[in-house]
Design a protein around this motif. Structure first.
Motif, mmCIF file in Angstrom:
data_model
loop_
_atom_site.group_PDB
_atom_site.id
_atom_site.type_symbol
_atom_site.label_atom_id
_atom_site.label_comp_id
_atom_site.label_asym_id
_atom_site.label_seq_id
_atom_site.Cartn_x
_atom_site.Cartn_y
_atom_site.Cartn_z
ATOM 1 N N GLU A 38 0.829 -1.200 0.000
ATOM 2 C CA GLU A 38 0.000 0.000 0.000
ATOM 3 C C GLU A 38 0.865 1.253 0.000
ATOM 4 O OE1 GLU A 38 -2.674 -0.152 3.303
ATOM 5 O OE2 GLU A 38 -3.621 -2.003 2.608
ATOM 6 N N GLU A 39 1.917 1.221 0.807
ATOM 7 C CA GLU A 39 2.818 2.365 0.886
ATOM 8 C C GLU A 39 3.553 2.566 -0.441
ATOM 9 O OE1 GLU A 39 6.403 3.582 3.769
ATOM 10 O OE2 GLU A 39 4.669 2.655 4.747
ATOM 11 N N LYS A 42 1.154 4.088 -2.876
ATOM 12 C CA LYS A 42 0.956 5.508 -2.558
ATOM 13 C C LYS A 42 2.149 6.329 -3.024
ATOM 14 C CE LYS A 42 -0.174 8.614 1.260
ATOM 15 N NZ LYS A 42 0.613 9.691 0.763
ATOM 16 N N GLU A 45 1.939 6.719 -6.744
ATOM 17 C CA GLU A 45 0.917 7.708 -7.102
ATOM 18 C C GLU A 45 1.436 9.120 -6.867
ATOM 19 O OE1 GLU A 45 -2.474 6.642 -4.747
ATOM 20 O OE2 GLU A 45 -3.049 4.984 -6.079
ATOM 21 N N ASP A 46 2.125 9.308 -5.725
ATOM 22 C CA ASP A 46 2.701 10.623 -5.434
ATOM 23 C C ASP A 46 3.739 11.013 -6.482
ATOM 24 O OD1 ASP A 46 1.117 10.765 -3.195
ATOM 25 O OD2 ASP A 46 2.728 10.316 -1.768
ATOM 26 N N THR A 49 1.922 12.028 -9.653
ATOM 27 C CA THR A 49 1.344 13.355 -9.460
ATOM 28 C C THR A 49 2.419 14.432 -9.556
ATOM 29 O OG1 THR A 49 -0.369 12.413 -8.024
ATOM 30 C CG2 THR A 49 -0.014 14.792 -7.879
#
Length: 192
Positions: A38-39, A42, A45-46, A49
């Protein structure tokens, strides 16, 4: 065979014990692979972005640079606009002075120098206008163009089509592709 099975179980227990001993003191959230996934997701995704934000920032910077370059080019091209508008009245007065001199006085030896000096000044103004991209708007005989001409009066005329310019009251000028001053004109209309 049972000995092999027992020996394999004992080896697995020994390895498990060794791994357990090695992992002592390591935080449990570090060992949680589901949390790690999950980390990692994330973080990815960061990162995506952040990459997108950088691309937008680059594009915006490029757009700002292009706008500034266009503004600078426009400023250079049209810097003389205000001054040119002011000089147009001088040019108009010079043309009026020339047209006010009667033909018989133009031939007079005493005034010949004055007349030729005024004509030379008019030619010089026209030359300076041309060097700065200031051109006279054609008017007489053309249809009225509200983007370049300002109709001041309507004149009944059987010779010209309605909406055609029959007289130029004041010359109009363009500076490059922009209107500096509209030509003030008289436009033909159907006779009564």
């Amino acid at each position: 065979m049972t000995d092999d099975k027992t020996q394999s179980n004992n080896t697995d227990k020994t390895v498990d014990a060794a791994v357990a001993e090695e992992l002592q003191g390591v935080p449990e959230d570090f060992l949680d692979t589901a949390g790690e996934n999950e980390e990692l997701v994330k973080l990815r995704e960061d990162l995506a972005t952040a990459k997108q934000d950088v691309l937008y920032a680059r594009a915006e910077t490029q757009n700002v640079r292009r706008r500034l370059e266009k503004d600078i080019a426009d400023t250079r091209a049209y810097a003389a606009t205000s001054f040119a508008r002011d000089i147009l009245s001088v040019s108009d007065n010079l043309a009026r002075a020339l047209s006010a001199i009667p033909a018989e006085l133009r031939d007079d030896d005493k005034l010949k120098g004055l007349v030729s000096g005024i004509e030379a000044t008019g030619r010089e103004i026209d030359k300076v206008f041309a060097s700065h991209g200031i051109t006279r708007i054609a008017a007489t005989g053309l249809p009225l163009d509200p983007n370049q001409h300002q109709a001041m009066i309507e004149v009944p005329s059987a010779d010209a089509e309605p909406g055609t310019i029959v007289q130029e009251l004041q010359a109009g000028y363009m500076i490059k592709d922009r209107l500096l001053r509209p030509a003030m004109v008289a436009v033909a209309k159907k006779p009564d």
